[in-house]
Each structure stands twice: as C-alpha cells, then as structure tokens.
Design a protein around this motif. Structure first.
Motif, PDB file in Angstrom:
ATOM      1  N   THR A  35      -0.806  -0.795  -4.965  1.00 57.98           N
ATOM      2  CA  THR A  35      -1.872  -0.023  -5.029  1.00 57.98           C
ATOM      3  C   THR A  35      -1.304   1.565  -5.559  1.00 57.98           C
ATOM      4  OG1 THR A  35      -1.812   0.811  -2.870  1.00 57.98           O
ATOM      5  CG2 THR A  35      -3.389  -0.945  -3.640  1.00 57.98           C
ATOM      6  N   ALA A  36      -1.809   2.513  -5.031  1.00 58.01           N
ATOM      7  CA  ALA A  36      -1.744   3.937  -5.777  1.00 58.01           C
ATOM      8  C   ALA A  36      -0.301   4.275  -5.855  1.00 58.01           C
ATOM      9  CB  ALA A  36      -2.387   4.964  -4.833  1.00 58.01           C
ATOM     10  N   ASP A  94     -25.757  -1.093   2.989  1.00 56.66           N
ATOM     11  CA  ASP A  94     -26.459  -0.233   2.017  1.00 56.66           C
ATOM     12  C   ASP A  94     -26.178   1.299   2.265  1.00 56.66           C
ATOM     13  OD1 ASP A  94     -28.206   1.202   0.231  1.00 56.66           O
ATOM     14  OD2 ASP A  94     -30.038   0.642   1.126  1.00 56.66           O
ATOM     15  N   GLY A  95     -24.904   1.662   1.396  1.00 59.18           N
ATOM     16  CA  GLY A  95     -24.559   3.130   1.525  1.00 59.18           C
ATOM     17  C   GLY A  95     -23.305   3.301   0.847  1.00 59.18           C
ATOM     18  N   ILE A  96     -22.432   4.210   1.160  1.00 58.98           N
ATOM     19  CA  ILE A  96     -21.209   4.463   0.364  1.00 58.98           C
ATOM     20  C   ILE A  96     -19.694   3.843   1.201  1.00 58.98           C
ATOM     21  CG2 ILE A  96     -19.680   6.344  -0.497  1.00 58.98           C
ATOM     22  CD1 ILE A  96     -22.477   6.189  -1.664  1.00 58.98           C
ATOM     23  N   VAL A  97     -19.112   3.022   0.409  1.00 58.17           N
ATOM     24  CA  VAL A  97     -17.927   2.504   1.325  1.00 58.17           C
ATOM     25  C   VAL A  97     -16.817   3.507   0.923  1.00 58.17           C
ATOM     26  CG1 VAL A  97     -16.116   0.929   1.246  1.00 58.17           C
ATOM     27  CG2 VAL A  97     -18.542   0.210   0.960  1.00 58.17           C
ATOM     28  N   GLY A  98     -15.959   4.139   1.925  1.00 52.24           N
ATOM     29  CA  GLY A  98     -14.793   4.985   1.695  1.00 52.24           C
ATOM     30  C   GLY A  98     -13.649   4.056   2.095  1.00 52.24           C
ATOM     31  N   ASP A  99     -12.859   3.894   1.202  1.00 51.22           N
ATOM     32  CA  ASP A  99     -11.566   3.162   1.597  1.00 51.22           C
ATOM     33  C   ASP A  99     -10.490   4.323   1.454  1.00 51.22           C
ATOM     34  OD1 ASP A  99      -9.363   1.532   2.074  1.00 51.22           O
ATOM     35  OD2 ASP A  99      -9.786   0.604   0.298  1.00 51.22           O
ATOM     36  N   LEU A 100      -9.812   4.710   2.716  1.00 49.34           N
ATOM     37  CA  LEU A 100      -8.864   5.587   2.529  1.00 49.34           C
ATOM     38  C   LEU A 100      -7.294   5.000   2.712  1.00 49.34           C
ATOM     39  CD1 LEU A 100      -7.813   8.760   2.942  1.00 49.34           C
ATOM     40  CD2 LEU A 100      -8.198   8.457   5.436  1.00 49.34           C
ATOM     41  N   GLY A 101      -6.761   5.160   1.842  1.00 45.62           N
ATOM     42  CA  GLY A 101      -5.221   4.844   1.621  1.00 45.62           C
ATOM     43  C   GLY A 101      -4.243   5.779   1.885  1.00 45.62           C
ATOM     44  N   GLY A 102      -3.092   5.387   1.674  1.00 47.30           N
ATOM     45  CA  GLY A 102      -1.970   6.599   1.869  1.00 47.30           C
ATOM     46  C   GLY A 102      -2.037   7.359   0.529  1.00 47.30           C
ATOM     47  N   GLY A 132       0.819  -1.247  -0.093  1.00 50.32           N
ATOM     48  CA  GLY A 132      -0.077  -0.037  -0.078  1.00 50.32           C
ATOM     49  C   GLY A 132       0.978   1.438   0.079  1.00 50.32           C
ATOM     50  N   SER A 133       0.180   2.373  -0.039  1.00 49.45           N
ATOM     51  CA  SER A 133       0.872   3.636  -0.169  1.00 49.45           C
ATOM     52  C   SER A 133       1.405   4.041   1.131  1.00 49.45           C
ATOM     53  CB  SER A 133       0.100   4.968  -0.754  1.00 49.45           C
ATOM     54  OG  SER A 133      -0.567   4.391  -2.044  1.00 49.45           O
TER      55      SER A 133
END
Length: 504
Positions: free
Chosen positions: A96-97, A143-151, A26-27
């Motif tokens: 990833t990023a 049922d909603g919005i997933v937010g995946d916060l990476g570096g 990951g970042s």
C-alpha cells in the motif's frame, strides 16, 4: 481493480479444505493471514504481524528507512516460508501507501520477487475499494462512511445498500499525523479541512455512522472497552460516540505509555500512535458531521477476498454461513440445525425478521456443545455465542443466541451472566423459549432428521401439540421426551399434548 489478480474461488466442497492467504505490506505493519472454510466468510487459520513502520519517516525523507527495511525483509521471508509450510493454495501479496510512494519502494518489491512473491501494488482508490468491501462483507447493511486508517494513508468510502458509492484516498496515515500536529497551531485541523473540502467530502457523514477500520483505531476502541468496563471483549461492531472519544483523548494525554501497555488486549505496538489516531478521528468526525462510530474488524484483506466472489455469493448472509459451518464442524448431524429451526418456527410466528434470523442462528449452533464435558455444555454454548468470531451481529444479538444455547444445552431458564447487560429481560426470556424448544426437538429426534420430518409442532387451544404423522413414532415419546415437552409448554404457559394426524 484491487481484485484483478484474484482467481475465481473453488466450489464449496473443495474450498472448505483449501487455504488462501494474503501478505499485506502496509505502511505500519506487515501481516500474513491464512484463511480456510466457506468462501463467503472464511475462517482465520493463522495471523501474524510485524510492526515494521515502513512509512514512519516517509514525509521527511521520501524513503523507507533502512531500519524499517531491515525489519521488513525477514518478515517477508518468514511469511513466504510459512505459506509454503501451510500448503496455501492461493497466496496473494499486496502493498500500500508506503511502498507506493517511497523512492526506494522498489527495493522491497525486488526483495519480495526474489522470494517468489508477486506483489500487487494497490493505488489509493484500490485501497479504498477493498476497505469498503471489507466492511460490507462483515456488516452487509452498513450505511455510512468507512474510514480506513493505515500508516501512510486514510481511505474514505461511502457505503450503502451493499454497494460502494464513492471513495477517496488522502495522505493522512497515522504515521504522518504527529508532524502535522507539531508543525503549527491547528495544523492538523487545517490540513484535514482543506483535503476533505477540496475532494468534496466535508459534511458527507451528517447523520451517518463512521465505520472504523485499522489497527490504531481498533486500539482506541480496546482502550474505551477497558475504561467503561464493557462486558463483552469483542471489538467488531463496538460503538463509540463523541463523548467516548473525548474521554479517550484526555486519558491518553494523562496516562504513561507504560501503563497503557499493561491494559489487556491493547496492542503495545499501537500505544505510541493512540494520541495521533484519536486526534485525527476527532477532526474527521467534525469535518464529516458524523457523531457515532462503529468498529469493523474486517477491512482491506477481507475486502479483497469478498471482491473475488460473484454477486450471489456476496449476498449470502455471512452470519448464517458461519453458523452453519460451525454447526457442521462441531455438531453430530450436519442437516440438523436447519431442520430444527423449521420445526420450532410455528411456535414463534409473531417474531420480526431479525429475531427470526437469530433464532435460525441459534438452531444452527444447537449442537456445538455436544462434544464438551456434559457438566459444561451450557457454558460452552454460551462462550461460543458470545466470543465466537461472528460478523453481521451485534452484542445484543450475541446475547440472545447465547441465552438460547445456554438453555438448550442444559443451563436452565435463568438468565446467564452477563447477558442482562447486553439485552432487555423480555428479549432474553424469548431466547429462553427458543432454547426450551430446541432442547425438546433435539431430545425428541436424537439429533437426526427422520423424527423431525415426520412430526410438527402446533400452538393452539391452550396447548403445544406434538403432531405425529406415523403412529409408530409414539415409541419415541419416552418419559425424558415428555419432561422436555412439559418444560417447553410451561415456558410458554401452555399445556403439552401429543396427537397423531393422518396427513393423507
């Protein structure tokens, strides 16, 4: 697709003894997680991370800093070696990023290749897909919005009805937020509003929960649990509202990093990013319109595993799968939990689907304290229910299962601490009744199938009747069994009765 290299899983009997692993580059961190057990919800056998910070200077230089590479190389070497030592059957490495965007990201990929690691470089959309699947694997009704916060990046995913409906990736990783906040007044707010607006995400979370994925947001939740004195130290399914988040941000701004690092269970490596993670979360909730957050302990890595399953396997209830496996591992007789649930069910026909599900889970775990010291079996059952690595269950559900196990394993009918803080009294009293019924069934049958298959329970005419289909089984109805029968009847304010029924 992010799962393009993942092979078809093995049949259950083989999978229980096989190991799979993911090295996640990951970042912010590099991590090795080794899994084993049922395919639908494999248990974690090993979990280690190194906070290499590959994306820390990426916005300024466009490169991964040499000091970050110096941390990453030995981490990858160790993780590759550990996977070999643990005899992992299926090892997958993803990046990833930071690696994707850095001009020198190929250097780390080449180094990984020299170790025999075949790295899957995920696109932003593939990251989002995996994160969304990870949440669905652990919260099937999300049922909603997933937010995946990476570096290095932020992924947003719309989930509903067990499916990914939409997804997007944004250059808003936690290691980039500090520069945006310092750049100009309201720089973060303007940047987030522009990115979400251009992508059509503004306002899409109105009335929906926002599911938090990523170590920095989990660290925020850990801090909130500490500040509120939350009685259950389990991060998965923990909820925070706007007021909680505002209080967290005030605390972070006034408390030294040294004091924050002293808080139990709060990763010291995440402390420097808490302020930026909280600032981004506040802005996102405003832009999306969400007012409530739910923490998911499952994310990208679990999503990759979940995506490799077929639809029938994905539809399996992960809580039932995990409880059945735990009962098999710690109990005496693997079939006992399901039979016990069927046997006591006639006493609780008025229950809704979720209560019925939690009663089933309790029965599957009814034997988990058997191998403990007899004086501490009830406490063992309580601890497993409250602190076990369960998913698809919230604190309320854990409390009911914990009370049922506490009573079933000899803890009595009093409400155990701290369960009254997690569920209503009348709900816990119903769990006590489950426990009394389970305790009776276990003593009557000795934990084996035969006596349960040849008998049944009836609740009618003011009595709880143990119905026998074979008169010879009267020999099993000892004084000890009678005591537990009476305790159950007393708990339901009925009388105990035994009858022989000719079912031919």
């Amino acid at each position: 697709m992010a799962t393009r290299l993942f092979r078809k899983p093995r049949p259950d009997a083989e999978a229980r003894h096989s190991k799979s692993a993911i090295i996640d580059i990951g970042s912010n961190s590099i991590r090795l997680v080794v899994y084993g057990g049922p395919r639908r919800l494999p248990g974690i056998l090993f979990n280690e991370k190194v906070l290499a910070g590959l994306g820390r200077n990426l916005s300024d230089s466009g490169e991964i800093a040499e000091e970050a590479l110096a941390l990453a190389r030995p981490a990858l070497a160790r993780f590759a070696a550990m996977a070999r030592e643990m005899k992992v059957d299926d090892l997958h490495t993803v990046a990833t990023a930071a690696v994707r965007e850095a001009s020198n990201g190929h250097e780390l990929l080449d180094f990984a290749a020299s170790l025999g690691l075949d790295v899957m470089l995920l696109s932003g959309e593939e990251e989002a897909l995996a994160a969304g699947r990870g949440v669905l694997s652990a919260i099937p009704d999300a049922d909603g919005i997933v937010g995946d916060l990476g570096g290095g990046s932020l992924e947003l995913v719309r989930v509903a009805n067990g499916e990914i409906q939409d997804r997007a990736s944004f250059p808003l990783g936690v290691l980039r937020i500090g520069a945006l906040r310092e750049k100009r007044k309201r720089g973060l707010e303007k940047r987030v509003a522009a990115l979400l607006g251009d992508a059509g995400w503004s306002g899409r979370g109105k009335g929906l929960p926002f599911y938090l994925v990523g170590g920095s947001w989990r660290a925020l939740a850990r801090l909130d649990m500490h500040l509120t004195g939350y009685p259950l130290p389990v991060i998965h399914n923990y909820t925070m509202g706007l007021d909680n988040i505002a209080r967290l941000r005030r605390t972070i701004s006034h408390v030294s990093n040294g004091k924050l690092r002293s808080i139990p269970n709060l990763s010291s490596g995440r402390v420097p990013t808490l302020g930026d993670a909280g600032a981004l979360l506040t802005v996102l909730l405003q832009e999306l319109g969400s007012e409530n957050t739910v923490v998911s302990a499952y994310g990208l890595r679990e999503g990759l595993l979940y995506g490799a399953l077929d639809k029938d396997e994905q539809r399996q209830d992960p809580l039932i799968v995990a409880a059945r496996e735990e009962g098999r591992r710690l109990g005496r007789f693997p079939e006992h939990g399901d039979l016990l649930d069927e046997w006591i069910a006639p006493l609780f026909v008025d229950e809704d689907a979720e209560m019925t599900r939690l009663r089933h889970v309790s029965c599957l775990l009814a034997d988990v304290g058997w191998r403990a010291n007899p004086d501490f079996r009830a406490e063992r059952g309580l601890e497993i229910a409250l602190h076990g690595n369960w998913v698809a269950i919230d604190a309320w559900g854990r409390a009911l299962v914990a009370q049922a196990l506490f009573t079933s394993l000899g803890g009595g009918t009093d409400i155990a601490e701290p369960l009254h803080e997690l569920a209503e009294l009348h709900e816990l009293e119903r769990a006590v009744q489950w426990g009394l019924a389970m305790r009776f069934g276990q003593r009557w049958s000795g934990g084996v199938a035969g006596p349960l298959n040849r008998s049944f329970l009836l609740s009618e005419h003011g009595a709880i009747t143990l119905g026998l289909t074979d008169d010879a089984d009267r020999a099993l109805y000892s004084e000890t069994v009678e005591r537990r029968h009476r305790a159950l009847a007393d708990g339901l304010k009925l009388e105990p009765r035994v009858e022989v029924f000719n079912r031919t």
